[in-house]
Design an enzyme around this catalytic site. Structure first.
Site, PDB file in Angstrom:
ATOM      1  N   GLU A  50       1.119  -1.223  -0.277  1.00 15.60           N
ATOM      2  CA  GLU A  50       0.111  -0.027   0.373  1.00 15.60           C
ATOM      3  C   GLU A  50       0.908   1.270  -0.131  1.00 15.60           C
ATOM      4  OE1 GLU A  50      -3.110  -0.662   3.319  1.00 15.60           O
ATOM      5  OE2 GLU A  50      -3.525  -2.046   2.555  1.00 15.60           O
ATOM      6  N   HIS A  93      -9.960  -6.251  -2.132  1.00  9.58           N
ATOM      7  CA  HIS A  93     -11.554  -5.492  -1.412  1.00  9.58           C
ATOM      8  C   HIS A  93     -12.669  -4.919  -2.341  1.00  9.58           C
ATOM      9  CE1 HIS A  93      -9.435  -7.096   1.860  1.00  9.58           C
ATOM     10  NE2 HIS A  93      -8.038  -6.261   1.225  1.00  9.58           N
ATOM     11  N   GLU A 119      -6.182 -10.944  -1.381  1.00 11.11           N
ATOM     12  CA  GLU A 119      -7.457 -10.276  -0.237  1.00 11.11           C
ATOM     13  C   GLU A 119      -8.276  -9.929  -0.377  1.00 11.11           C
ATOM     14  OE1 GLU A 119      -5.325  -6.707   2.137  1.00 11.11           O
ATOM     15  OE2 GLU A 119      -3.185  -7.033   1.515  1.00 11.11           O
ATOM     16  N   ASN A 167       1.757  -4.664  -3.368  1.00 12.84           N
ATOM     17  CA  ASN A 167       0.398  -5.220  -2.960  1.00 12.84           C
ATOM     18  C   ASN A 167      -0.396  -4.048  -2.804  1.00 12.84           C
ATOM     19  OD1 ASN A 167      -0.922  -7.568  -2.387  1.00 12.84           O
ATOM     20  ND2 ASN A 167      -1.607  -6.840   0.060  1.00 12.84           N
ATOM     21  N   ASP A 203     -12.017 -10.004  -0.600  1.00 17.47           N
ATOM     22  CA  ASP A 203     -13.314 -10.426   0.065  1.00 17.47           C
ATOM     23  C   ASP A 203     -14.450  -9.081  -0.848  1.00 17.47           C
ATOM     24  OD1 ASP A 203     -12.902  -8.145   1.045  1.00 17.47           O
ATOM     25  OD2 ASP A 203     -12.536  -8.494   2.866  1.00 17.47           O
TER      26      ASP A 203
END
Ligand code: G3I
Length: 301
Positions: free
Chosen positions: A127, A205, A232, A169, A234
């Site tokens: 990030e 996400h 990650e 990432n 979701d």
């Protein structure tokens, strides 16, 4: 039959989950983990605040609970994460300049050396790019040590664990946009100058939709000569949840360098997105429609 087995049949891909050491005593949780997944990521236990709570004093107790479980089950391990502006220990938050740079690089070296040989892919840096339209770096204490902090971290990680794939990432990179293009330009630059980078993680996400160029975005990174991974995943619960999970899965399978998919938790009750029910298993551990659509997509449906 299971997510992990079906992914493995697609060119040896993995299907993983983020897990918490504190839940490894929950038999419902562990049964799903062992049955369905062939890769894990530590949700918090390998972050800087966890592994180096005091400067120069390393603690791997919680991380090792995850590592030992995964190795015992023959699962791959994604290391998350060596450097990030978030979840830094208090002592690091108070540093700047060369003192912070030296502490950060030492952290990378120590942690990557400790786990050498056990980590499939490391999120070396997490990030580091800004949201919005700038395409530039996020302001952070690490960024203020100099723009070359990311490449310094990747070089240190390579030296410490030459066998691990080294990833960058980030989130909000799930289509072709200013942020993902900023990262794309960094990766292209790294590849042209021989900075060691092997993979890019797309957190994914997601809300109620998926970008129409999701697959094209993965492909443009792959075309630079790096692997891509969904790291990650979701998806907010809603009428489209099952379809979005399937679309992400199909996009990964369509990109030969997309090695694997990780969902960010097991049951809805394990998720950081409280109240959004964004995962593949409900809070009782039952398979949801999103599970079935994901498995069908892995199986070519
Ligand atoms: O362990 C302490 C506990 O002792 C304390 O009582 C409690 C009170 O707040 O906090 C606990 O720590 C929490 C930790 O999760 C472990 O549960 C932190 O407050 C909480 O902030 C932390 O949240 C994590 C978050 O990263 C921090 O930024 C989430 O679990 C984790 O899912 C989330 O993961 C991030 C990825 O690393 C990077 N990408 C985004 C993703 C979602 O935010």
């Amino acid at each position: 039959s299971t997510l992990g087995a079906s992914a493995a049949e697609k060119g040896g891909r993995y299907f993983g989950a983020a897990i918490a050491a504190g839940r490894l005593g929950d038999s419902t949780y562990v049964n799903i983990l062992n049955r369905e997944f062939n890769s894990v990521t530590a949700e918090n236990e390998m972050k800087w605040s966890s592994t180096e709570p005091q400067r120069g004093s390393f603690n791997y107790t919680s991380a090792n609970r995850i590592v030992n479980h995964a190795l015992g089950q023959g699962m791959k391990i994604r290391g998350h994460t060596l450097l990030w502006h978030g979840q830094q220990p208090g002592w690091a938050q108070g540093l700047s300049g060369s003192d912070l740079r030296n502490a950060a690089i030492n952290h990378v070296t120590q942690v990557a050396t400790y786990f050498r040989g056990k980590i499939h892919s490391w999120d070396v840096v997490n990030e580091a790019f800004a949201d919005g339209g700038s395409g530039g770096r996020r302001d952070s204490n690490l960024q203020r040590t100099g723009n070359d902090w990311i490449e310094a971290a990747f070089r240190a990680a390579r030296a410490a664990d030459p066998g691990a794939k080294l990833c960058y990432n980030d989130y909000n990179t799930d289509g072709i946009n200013a942020k993902s293009t900023g990262i794309y330009n960094m990766v292209r630059d790294f590849k042209s100058r021989g900075v060691p980078i092997d993979c890019v993680g797309f957190q994914s996400h997601l809300g109620g939709s998926i970008s129409g160029d999701y697959q094209a975005n993965l492909q443009r990174f792959a075309d630079l000569g790096v692997d891509v991974q969904i790291t990650e995943l979701d998806v907010a619960q809603g009428s489209n949840q099952a379809n979005i999970y399937a679309a992400v899965t199909r996009a990964c399978l369509a990109v030969s360098r997309c090695n694997g998919i990780t969902v960010w938790g097991i049951r809805d009750s394990d998720s950081w997105r409280t109240g959004e029910n964004p995962l593949l298993f409900d809070s009782s551990g039952n398979k949801k429609a999103a599970y079935t659509s994901t498995l069908n997509a892995l199986n070519g449906g």
